[in-house]
Design a protein around this motif. Structure first.
Motif, PDB file in Angstrom:
ATOM      1  N   SER A 280       0.839  -1.195   0.000  1.00 59.91           N
ATOM      2  CA  SER A 280       0.000   0.000   0.000  1.00 59.91           C
ATOM      3  C   SER A 280       0.872   1.242   0.000  1.00 59.91           C
ATOM      4  O   SER A 280       2.040   1.204   0.388  1.00 59.91           O
ATOM      5  CB  SER A 280      -0.940   0.016   1.211  1.00 59.91           C
ATOM      6  OG  SER A 280      -0.202   0.154   2.409  1.00 59.91           O
ATOM      7  N   VAL A 281       0.264   2.340  -0.450  1.00 60.69           N
ATOM      8  CA  VAL A 281       0.894   3.652  -0.353  1.00 60.69           C
ATOM      9  C   VAL A 281      -0.067   4.545   0.425  1.00 60.69           C
ATOM     10  O   VAL A 281      -1.224   4.695   0.050  1.00 60.69           O
ATOM     11  CB  VAL A 281       1.186   4.270  -1.734  1.00 60.69           C
ATOM     12  CG1 VAL A 281       1.935   5.591  -1.567  1.00 60.69           C
ATOM     13  CG2 VAL A 281       1.998   3.316  -2.600  1.00 60.69           C
ATOM     14  N   GLN A 282       0.448   5.105   1.514  1.00 58.55           N
ATOM     15  CA  GLN A 282      -0.376   5.955   2.368  1.00 58.55           C
ATOM     16  C   GLN A 282      -0.109   7.414   2.021  1.00 58.55           C
ATOM     17  O   GLN A 282       0.978   7.936   2.247  1.00 58.55           O
ATOM     18  CB  GLN A 282      -0.060   5.680   3.841  1.00 58.55           C
ATOM     19  CG  GLN A 282      -0.369   4.250   4.261  1.00 58.55           C
ATOM     20  CD  GLN A 282       0.148   3.909   5.642  1.00 58.55           C
ATOM     21  OE1 GLN A 282       0.893   4.681   6.245  1.00 58.55           O
ATOM     22  NE2 GLN A 282      -0.221   2.751   6.155  1.00 58.55           N
ATOM     23  N   TYR A 283      -1.127   8.078   1.445  1.00 63.63           N
ATOM     24  CA  TYR A 283      -0.992   9.458   0.999  1.00 63.63           C
ATOM     25  C   TYR A 283      -1.656  10.404   1.999  1.00 63.63           C
ATOM     26  O   TYR A 283      -2.676  10.075   2.604  1.00 63.63           O
ATOM     27  CB  TYR A 283      -1.661   9.654  -0.363  1.00 63.63           C
ATOM     28  CG  TYR A 283      -1.014   8.897  -1.501  1.00 63.63           C
ATOM     29  CD1 TYR A 283       0.166   9.352  -2.075  1.00 63.63           C
ATOM     30  CD2 TYR A 283      -1.592   7.736  -2.010  1.00 63.63           C
ATOM     31  CE1 TYR A 283       0.754   8.672  -3.126  1.00 63.63           C
ATOM     32  CE2 TYR A 283      -1.014   7.044  -3.060  1.00 63.63           C
ATOM     33  CZ  TYR A 283       0.167   7.516  -3.618  1.00 63.63           C
ATOM     34  OH  TYR A 283       0.746   6.836  -4.662  1.00 63.63           O
ATOM     35  N   LYS A 284      -1.069  11.589   2.125  1.00 69.01           N
ATOM     36  CA  LYS A 284      -1.690  12.680   2.872  1.00 69.01           C
ATOM     37  C   LYS A 284      -1.586  13.930   2.023  1.00 69.01           C
ATOM     38  O   LYS A 284      -0.502  14.316   1.586  1.00 69.01           O
ATOM     39  CB  LYS A 284      -1.022  12.902   4.226  1.00 69.01           C
ATOM     40  CG  LYS A 284      -1.675  14.045   5.033  1.00 69.01           C
ATOM     41  CD  LYS A 284      -0.962  14.257   6.361  1.00 69.01           C
ATOM     42  CE  LYS A 284      -1.280  13.160   7.338  1.00 69.01           C
ATOM     43  NZ  LYS A 284      -2.687  13.215   7.796  1.00 69.01           N
ATOM     44  N   LEU A 285      -2.741  14.576   1.780  1.00 71.13           N
ATOM     45  CA  LEU A 285      -2.802  15.766   0.942  1.00 71.13           C
ATOM     46  C   LEU A 285      -3.092  16.973   1.836  1.00 71.13           C
ATOM     47  O   LEU A 285      -3.993  16.926   2.677  1.00 71.13           O
ATOM     48  CB  LEU A 285      -3.903  15.610  -0.110  1.00 71.13           C
ATOM     49  CG  LEU A 285      -3.814  16.453  -1.376  1.00 71.13           C
ATOM     50  CD1 LEU A 285      -2.544  16.118  -2.158  1.00 71.13           C
ATOM     51  CD2 LEU A 285      -5.036  16.228  -2.253  1.00 71.13           C
ATOM     52  N   ALA A 291      -2.633  22.323   6.262  1.00 73.15           N
ATOM     53  CA  ALA A 291      -3.934  21.868   6.761  1.00 73.15           C
ATOM     54  C   ALA A 291      -4.451  20.753   5.860  1.00 73.15           C
ATOM     55  O   ALA A 291      -4.317  20.823   4.635  1.00 73.15           O
ATOM     56  CB  ALA A 291      -4.927  23.021   6.790  1.00 73.15           C
ATOM     57  N   PRO A 292      -5.041  19.701   6.424  1.00 73.91           N
ATOM     58  CA  PRO A 292      -5.522  18.580   5.606  1.00 73.91           C
ATOM     59  C   PRO A 292      -6.548  19.036   4.572  1.00 73.91           C
ATOM     60  O   PRO A 292      -7.392  19.888   4.844  1.00 73.91           O
ATOM     61  CB  PRO A 292      -6.156  17.640   6.634  1.00 73.91           C
ATOM     62  CG  PRO A 292      -5.561  18.028   7.944  1.00 73.91           C
ATOM     63  CD  PRO A 292      -5.287  19.487   7.866  1.00 73.91           C
ATOM     64  N   MET A 293      -6.449  18.463   3.378  1.00 73.58           N
ATOM     65  CA  MET A 293      -7.427  18.729   2.323  1.00 73.58           C
ATOM     66  C   MET A 293      -8.355  17.518   2.239  1.00 73.58           C
ATOM     67  O   MET A 293      -7.988  16.473   1.704  1.00 73.58           O
ATOM     68  CB  MET A 293      -6.725  18.985   0.982  1.00 73.58           C
ATOM     69  CG  MET A 293      -5.928  20.287   0.965  1.00 73.58           C
ATOM     70  SD  MET A 293      -5.005  20.568  -0.570  1.00 73.58           S
ATOM     71  CE  MET A 293      -6.319  20.620  -1.789  1.00 73.58           C
ATOM     72  N   ALA A 294      -9.533  17.657   2.822  1.00 75.49           N
ATOM     73  CA  ALA A 294     -10.499  16.559   2.863  1.00 75.49           C
ATOM     74  C   ALA A 294     -11.388  16.584   1.633  1.00 75.49           C
ATOM     75  O   ALA A 294     -11.637  17.629   1.034  1.00 75.49           O
ATOM     76  CB  ALA A 294     -11.346  16.658   4.119  1.00 75.49           C
ATOM     77  N   GLY A 295     -11.873  15.389   1.256  1.00 71.97           N
ATOM     78  CA  GLY A 295     -12.833  15.287   0.161  1.00 71.97           C
ATOM     79  C   GLY A 295     -12.250  15.543  -1.203  1.00 71.97           C
ATOM     80  O   GLY A 295     -12.992  15.864  -2.136  1.00 71.97           O
ATOM     81  N   THR A 311     -11.023   9.176  -2.450  1.00 72.31           N
ATOM     82  CA  THR A 311     -11.220  10.515  -1.898  1.00 72.31           C
ATOM     83  C   THR A 311     -10.551  10.604  -0.535  1.00 72.31           C
ATOM     84  O   THR A 311     -10.668   9.680   0.277  1.00 72.31           O
ATOM     85  CB  THR A 311     -12.723  10.830  -1.764  1.00 72.31           C
ATOM     86  OG1 THR A 311     -13.345  10.681  -3.039  1.00 72.31           O
ATOM     87  CG2 THR A 311     -12.934  12.246  -1.266  1.00 72.31           C
ATOM     88  N   THR A 312      -9.868  11.693  -0.291  1.00 79.16           N
ATOM     89  CA  THR A 312      -9.201  11.872   0.997  1.00 79.16           C
ATOM     90  C   THR A 312     -10.227  12.006   2.120  1.00 79.16           C
ATOM     91  O   THR A 312     -11.322  12.541   1.926  1.00 79.16           O
ATOM     92  CB  THR A 312      -8.315  13.125   0.989  1.00 79.16           C
ATOM     93  OG1 THR A 312      -9.106  14.269   0.646  1.00 79.16           O
ATOM     94  CG2 THR A 312      -7.195  12.987  -0.022  1.00 79.16           C
ATOM     95  N   ASP A 313      -9.858  11.519   3.308  1.00 79.28           N
ATOM     96  CA  ASP A 313     -10.756  11.598   4.448  1.00 79.28           C
ATOM     97  C   ASP A 313     -10.574  12.932   5.174  1.00 79.28           C
ATOM     98  O   ASP A 313      -9.928  13.851   4.661  1.00 79.28           O
ATOM     99  CB  ASP A 313     -10.538  10.409   5.389  1.00 79.28           C
ATOM    100  CG  ASP A 313      -9.124  10.373   5.978  1.00 79.28           C
ATOM    101  OD1 ASP A 313      -8.418  11.405   5.937  1.00 79.28           O
ATOM    102  OD2 ASP A 313      -8.725   9.316   6.495  1.00 79.28           O
ATOM    103  N   LEU A 314     -11.130  13.048   6.374  1.00 75.42           N
ATOM    104  CA  LEU A 314     -11.075  14.304   7.103  1.00 75.42           C
ATOM    105  C   LEU A 314      -9.655  14.720   7.449  1.00 75.42           C
ATOM    106  O   LEU A 314      -9.386  15.908   7.659  1.00 75.42           O
ATOM    107  CB  LEU A 314     -11.907  14.197   8.387  1.00 75.42           C
ATOM    108  CG  LEU A 314     -13.418  14.054   8.197  1.00 75.42           C
ATOM    109  CD1 LEU A 314     -14.105  13.873   9.537  1.00 75.42           C
ATOM    110  CD2 LEU A 314     -13.984  15.262   7.471  1.00 75.42           C
ATOM    111  N   ASN A 315      -8.736  13.773   7.516  1.00 78.60           N
ATOM    112  CA  ASN A 315      -7.331  14.072   7.799  1.00 78.60           C
ATOM    113  C   ASN A 315      -6.520  14.279   6.532  1.00 78.60           C
ATOM    114  O   ASN A 315      -5.297  14.427   6.598  1.00 78.60           O
ATOM    115  CB  ASN A 315      -6.700  12.948   8.625  1.00 78.60           C
ATOM    116  CG  ASN A 315      -7.284  12.864  10.020  1.00 78.60           C
ATOM    117  OD1 ASN A 315      -7.286  13.847  10.747  1.00 78.60           O
ATOM    118  ND2 ASN A 315      -7.801  11.703  10.385  1.00 78.60           N
TER     119      ASN A 315
END
Length: 701
Positions: A280-285, A291-295, A311-315
């Motif tokens: 897996s690849v764990q991404y954070k946008l 600040a997290p970009m959700a949705g 789609t990115t989650d709340l984090n």
């Protein structure tokens, strides 16, 4: 048409389109009735690319060169249509059809948008109907349909002043995507001598589905300008946004760029994947402020694996799972595109006992950072987490890639989860190894959780763990997991006020509630109470030396008293029980109604964890009754807060003459008096004790 060609070139500069073509015929409306088909030049022409494929537009931008069409013979109005894709970039070759109502006539210049600019124009006339009326133009491409309206008006009342030229400028060429900044667009109308013209109608618009523009007006001001403040809206993706200024036959377009989207995490788990195994690849946008970009939609692809869109989650997190191709000894490149940004990672495919990852250089500097050192517990409805980042640099401060890192956490009662689990994380080209930590439902003491990272320049052995990590290879830091508020305090200042009627004193107190990290806890319900421990007897006398009122003799820090008596209601039940009415007043003294306590404003703490209380009591009772405030807060783990400090009230209270009765009352405080009243020569309201002046608690004298 030179003006529109120039306008088209400006829009084309703002959008990067992909020229595709179709072979479709557009339909228009007009002539004698609404919906009458109108076929423009180029009908039946072949696809510009010769492929014959249909281009699908995600949206259409329709701009009219003026707001009204006069009834004059030969008068025309021009509509310019731009087809755009999902990224708001111009896309050519999209089929377009037109319809128009109210007896107007529309003549399109073609059936598809231009393969380079993505634009198509249509000419509109009033038809044979000269009556003033509203007209609706409908433009359709596939499932996308846009409607614009204008009016047919009498030529005598619709002659607008005309400018010879327009200029359109922006306050900046770009804006970050935090949403806190805006761009100001300024359109200026001038005559043939470049003099600014006032009163010129100018329309400002933006070609973006999320952005908004707030204009200063519909006509130029005394300086010949109309301004518009552009907000990027809810969409925080990197993209161009074009601003269009239109006045009569003049049109100008400029564009600015939204920037700041970043992949703050792209962690491969495990760092090396066996052929045919799952990884897996764990991404954070995140945006420009981290600040997290959700949705936000993220599309992930790679050779030999199944593509996916999520789609990115709340984090701002999204995890892409894949099955590694059966190609030992190779590297799999995985590309992710989200928020207008692209990220590429290489996944080594193991070959036998080799990980195919070269050994890392020995780092000269190592740092372990957390995105936050305080994180809230998680419940069934929350998803609180932090990022853990290990950074590695060489002697020249250059990043060191391929450092192997194991992450772990202690002190959280094993309730939390490390995103990479027990897998090794490799530092990337920027020298950063990243994972996440999600706490469980258990809070911790301040700095009670230790985050650990064990690093190595070569592969870990199967027996290597964080527990047996050499001291020189172990990095640690701490964090605090917070849940319910844990502590409450109460305090005050040296002032005392007067009640609304002028007959009472008001003393205010501040209550503060914090969590285990000392952070303020908002929205905590506060419940105060006041206990009257006893009363005093005596009087005040004027001292001409210091010029103030005093009490004598002095039985305590408050001054002049002839007797100190405990509360007669020993069990605080409000009923005169046997032996309680010591002074024979046929009531329990001090009276419970002598003092009131209330929360000022809201009964819950504010955003700073603060609530305000007040005591209110008649001025003649001041200095003659002892009180203690107790404040509790819903969910607070610590004991209640007391003012003044001292042990809580234990019922029944100590009766008159009991051992330690005086010490018991010493933990209470006298109701404060006004400093101004003490300094005034006229007798204060409290000059004589409310409950008497004798030296005995057994009478009311």
């Amino acid at each position: 048409m030179k003006m529109f060609d120039l306008w088209g070139r400006r829009v084309a500069q703002a959008f990067v389109g992909t020229a595709l073509a179709v072979s479709l015929v557009a339909c228009g409306g007009g002539g004698g009735s609404a919906g009458t088909p109108v076929v423009g030049p180029g009908s039946g022409s072949s696809s510009p690319t010769g492929g014959g494929s249909t281009v699908t537009a995600a949206d259409l931008v329709v701009v009219l060169n003026k707001n009204a069409l006069t009834d004059a013979v030969g008068e025309t109005l021009t509509a310019t249509i731009t087809s755009i894709d999902a990224n708001r970039a111009a896309i050519g070759g999209a089929p377009v059809s037109f319809s128009i109502d109210s007896n107007a006539v529309v003549t399109p210049a073609g059936t598809t948008t231009d393969g380079t600019t993505g634009m198509l124009t249509a000419t509109i006339t009033r038809g044979s109907d000269v009556t003033p009326r509203p007209v609706k133009l409908t433009v359709t491409s596939g499932s996308v349909s846009k409607v614009v309206t204008f009016n047919v008006v009498q030529s005598a009342v619709t002659t607008d002043p005309q400018a010879s030229d327009l200029s359109l400028t922006l306050s900046a060429p770009s804006v970050d995507n935090t949403g806190s900044r805006t761009i100001t667009a300024t359109a200026t109308a001038v005559d043939q001598n470049r003099n600014a013209l006032a009163g010129i109608p100018i329309r400002l618009t933006v070609t973006d589905a999320s952005a908004t523009i707030l204009v200063s007006g519909t006509q130029t001001d005394a300086s010949g300008k109309v301004t518009g403040t552009v907000d990027i809206g809810q969409n925080r993706a990197d993209r161009p946004i074009a601003v269009v200024a239109t006045s009569g036959t003049l049109s100008r377009t400029v564009a600015f760029q939204v920037t700041g989207t970043q992949f703050t995490q792209a962690t491969i788990v495990p760092s090396v994947v066996a052929a045919g195994a799952t990884g897996s690849v764990q991404y954070k946008l995140a945006d420009a402020a981290a600040a997290p970009m959700a949705g936000v939609s993220i599309a992930v692809s790679g050779n030999g694996i199944t593509s996916a869109t999520g789609t990115t989650d709340l984090n701002g997190d999204y995890t892409f799972r894949f099955v590694a191709p059966n190609a030992p000894g190779t590297r799999l490149t995985i590309k992710a595109v989200g928020g207008g940004k692209e990220n590429n990672v290489e996944v080594p495919i193991a070959s036998g006992n080799s990980t195919q990852v070269p050994a890392a250089a020995t780092p000269a500097a190592k740092t372990l950072n957390l995105s936050a050192d305080v994180v809230s517990v998680n419940t069934d409805t929350t998803s609180n987490q932090i990022s853990i980042n290990a950074f590695f640099r060489d002697v020249a401060n250059a990043p060191v890639p391929n450092v192997r890192v194991m992450f772990g956490v202690t002190g959280d009662n094993l309730s939390g989860t490390v995103g990479s689990g027990t897998n090794t994380v490799l530092s990337d080209a920027g020298g950063s190894a990243t994972t996440t930590y999600r706490p469980g439902a258990v809070s911790s003491p301040t700095n009670g959780v230790t985050v650990r990272a064990c690093w190595k320049t070569s592969d870990f052995a199967p027996t290597d763990t964080i527990a047996n990590c050499p001291a020189g290879n172990l990095m640690t830091t701490t964090l605090t997991i917070v849940a319910n508020p844990v502590s409450i305090s109460i305090g005050t200042d040296a002032t005392i006020g007067t009640g609304a009627g002028g007959l009472t004193y008001v003393k205010k107190f501040v209550v503060m509630v914090v969590d285990s990290a000392g952070n303020p806890k908002a929205d905590v319900q506060i419940t105060p109470s006041v206990d009257l421990g006893g009363y005093g007897k005596g009087f005040w006398e004027w001292n001409a030396g210091p010029k103030k009122w005093e009490r004598a003799p002095d039985f305590g820090s408050m001054g002049a008293l002839t007797a100190i008596c405990p509360n007669e209601d020993l069990n605080r039940n409000g009923v005169i029980d046997t032996g309680e009415d010591v002074n024979g007043s046929k009531q329990l003294d001090p009276r419970k109604s002598d003092v009131s306590i209330a929360v000022v404003g809201a009964t819950k703490t504010d955003a700073t964890g603060i609530a305000v209380l007040q005591l209110e009591y008649p001025a003649n009772i001041a200095s003659w009754v002892k009180y203690k405030i107790t404040v509790t807060a819903a969910g607070v783990l610590s004991p209640p807060a007391y003012f003044p400090l001292g042990t809580p009230v234990t019922l029944p209270s100590l009766p008159l003459g009991a051992v330690n009765a005086f010490d018991y009352l010493y933990t209470y405080d006298w109701l404060p008096v006004s400093a101004a009243a003490v300094a005034a020569e006229s007798p204060p309201a409290f000059v004589n004790g409310l409950y008497g002046v004798s030296g005995s608690c057994a009478d009311t004298r």
